[in-house]
Design a protein around this motif. Structure first.
Motif, mmCIF file in Angstrom:
data_model
loop_
_atom_site.group_PDB
_atom_site.id
_atom_site.type_symbol
_atom_site.label_atom_id
_atom_site.label_comp_id
_atom_site.label_asym_id
_atom_site.label_seq_id
_atom_site.Cartn_x
_atom_site.Cartn_y
_atom_site.Cartn_z
ATOM 1 N N LYS A 41 -4.099 0.107 -5.250
ATOM 2 C CA LYS A 41 -3.134 0.860 -4.461
ATOM 3 C C LYS A 41 -3.627 0.936 -3.021
ATOM 4 O O LYS A 41 -4.823 1.103 -2.776
ATOM 5 N N ALA A 42 -2.696 0.825 -2.082
ATOM 6 C CA ALA A 42 -3.010 0.984 -0.661
ATOM 7 C C ALA A 42 -2.827 2.451 -0.288
ATOM 8 O O ALA A 42 -1.797 3.049 -0.569
ATOM 9 N N VAL A 43 -3.859 3.014 0.346
ATOM 10 C CA VAL A 43 -3.806 4.407 0.790
ATOM 11 C C VAL A 43 -3.872 4.409 2.313
ATOM 12 O O VAL A 43 -4.906 4.038 2.893
ATOM 13 N N PRO A 44 -2.776 4.804 2.975
ATOM 14 C CA PRO A 44 -2.783 4.801 4.443
ATOM 15 C C PRO A 44 -3.662 5.913 5.005
ATOM 16 O O PRO A 44 -3.632 7.043 4.522
ATOM 17 N N LEU A 45 -4.465 5.554 6.005
ATOM 18 C CA LEU A 45 -5.277 6.532 6.730
ATOM 19 C C LEU A 45 -4.774 6.535 8.171
ATOM 20 O O LEU A 45 -5.168 5.697 8.986
ATOM 21 N N LYS A 46 -3.863 7.466 8.453
ATOM 22 C CA LYS A 46 -3.189 7.503 9.753
ATOM 23 C C LYS A 46 -4.172 7.588 10.921
ATOM 24 O O LYS A 46 -3.996 6.917 11.929
ATOM 25 N N ARG A 47 -5.183 8.417 10.792
ATOM 26 C CA ARG A 47 -6.145 8.607 11.876
ATOM 27 C C ARG A 47 -6.788 7.294 12.299
ATOM 28 O O ARG A 47 -7.028 7.041 13.477
ATOM 29 N N LEU A 48 -7.053 6.435 11.334
ATOM 30 C CA LEU A 48 -7.725 5.169 11.601
ATOM 31 C C LEU A 48 -6.757 4.007 11.785
ATOM 32 O O LEU A 48 -7.157 2.925 12.219
ATOM 33 N N GLY A 49 -5.490 4.219 11.429
ATOM 34 C CA GLY A 49 -4.499 3.155 11.538
ATOM 35 C C GLY A 49 -4.743 2.009 10.562
ATOM 36 O O GLY A 49 -4.448 0.853 10.864
ATOM 37 N N ILE B 61 -14.946 7.021 -4.230
ATOM 38 C CA ILE B 61 -14.290 6.236 -3.184
ATOM 39 C C ILE B 61 -15.090 4.982 -2.869
ATOM 40 O O ILE B 61 -14.533 3.890 -2.769
ATOM 41 N N ALA B 62 -16.404 5.115 -2.727
ATOM 42 C CA ALA B 62 -17.247 3.954 -2.411
ATOM 43 C C ALA B 62 -17.144 2.895 -3.506
ATOM 44 O O ALA B 62 -17.076 1.695 -3.211
ATOM 45 N N THR B 63 -17.104 3.306 -4.757
ATOM 46 C CA THR B 63 -17.027 2.377 -5.885
ATOM 47 C C THR B 63 -15.648 1.729 -5.998
ATOM 48 O O THR B 63 -15.532 0.549 -6.328
ATOM 49 N N SER B 64 -14.618 2.476 -5.696
ATOM 50 C CA SER B 64 -13.249 2.001 -5.871
ATOM 51 C C SER B 64 -12.722 1.177 -4.696
ATOM 52 O O SER B 64 -11.782 0.413 -4.848
ATOM 53 N N SER B 65 -13.331 1.327 -3.534
ATOM 54 C CA SER B 65 -12.827 0.656 -2.329
ATOM 55 C C SER B 65 -12.906 -0.863 -2.460
ATOM 56 O O SER B 65 -13.947 -1.423 -2.773
ATOM 57 N N LEU C 44 -12.595 12.355 6.920
ATOM 58 C CA LEU C 44 -12.302 13.780 6.952
ATOM 59 C C LEU C 44 -12.026 14.289 5.545
ATOM 60 O O LEU C 44 -11.647 13.516 4.656
ATOM 61 N N ALA C 45 -12.180 15.580 5.337
ATOM 62 C CA ALA C 45 -12.021 16.180 4.008
ATOM 63 C C ALA C 45 -10.652 15.865 3.395
ATOM 64 O O ALA C 45 -10.563 15.526 2.215
ATOM 65 N N GLY C 46 -9.595 15.959 4.192
ATOM 66 C CA GLY C 46 -8.259 15.663 3.684
ATOM 67 C C GLY C 46 -8.089 14.210 3.301
ATOM 68 O O GLY C 46 -7.397 13.888 2.331
ATOM 69 N N ALA D 143 -9.791 13.755 -0.037
ATOM 70 C CA ALA D 143 -8.962 14.313 -1.113
ATOM 71 C C ALA D 143 -7.790 13.390 -1.437
ATOM 72 O O ALA D 143 -7.480 13.155 -2.609
ATOM 73 N N THR D 144 -7.145 12.850 -0.407
ATOM 74 C CA THR D 144 -6.002 11.955 -0.606
ATOM 75 C C THR D 144 -6.424 10.681 -1.333
ATOM 76 O O THR D 144 -5.774 10.245 -2.286
ATOM 77 N N ILE D 145 -7.526 10.090 -0.894
ATOM 78 C CA ILE D 145 -8.002 8.837 -1.496
ATOM 79 C C ILE D 145 -8.443 9.075 -2.932
ATOM 80 O O ILE D 145 -8.090 8.306 -3.841
#
Length: 134
Positions: free
Chosen positions: A21-29, A73-77, A105-107, A110-112
């Motif tokens: 799944k693609a998870v958008p990270l707006k802050r990083l674009g 997150i590190a394992t799943s990325s 960031l914390a949010g 949590a989202t990822i």
């Protein structure tokens, strides 16, 4: 209980466990691509983030939620290696899971993490309770 319309064996034989799944990270674009994790991997990551206090009957397990989330997150990325030496150096991180905690960031974490658990079959526990009620 809902009527089953598919043959369970055929459904399982046709299923693909390599779910991403693609998870958008707006802050990083960017979009972080994450993959589903199996139970064994999630168990291992939980164990790595657990420490114990006390002895004998008073021994208690305590999970470090931040370490657990970072490691998941590190394992799943799929498209970003949080263990890349450049990232570790920039964020002064000791390992990939620590880098996740320091770079995001914390949010975002949590989202990822929510997306990873969702595609790994856990979904939203509150949603599942509502579905059972109806």
């Amino acid at each position: 209980m809902a009527k089953q319309t598919k043959d369970p064996l055929a459904a399982l034989l046709a299923a693909d466990i390599k779910v991403e799944k693609a998870v958008p990270l707006k802050r990083l674009g960017i979009e972080l691509i994450v993959k589903a994790l199996d139970g064994k991997t999630i168990g291992k990551l939980s164990e790595q983030a657990t420490h114990y206090t006390g002895k004998g009957a008073k021994r208690e397990a305590h999970i470090d939620e931040q370490k657990y989330g970072g490691n998941i997150i590190a394992t799943s990325s799929v498209n970003l290696n949080f263990g890349d030496p450049k990232l570790l150096e920039k964020y002064g991180a000791s390992d990939a899971g620590d880098c996740v905690q320091k770079a995001l960031l914390a949010g975002e974490i949590a989202t990822i993490t929510g997306a990873i658990l969702d595609i790994s079959g856990f979904g939203d526990p509150e949603e599942q309770v509502e579905e059972i009620k109806n």
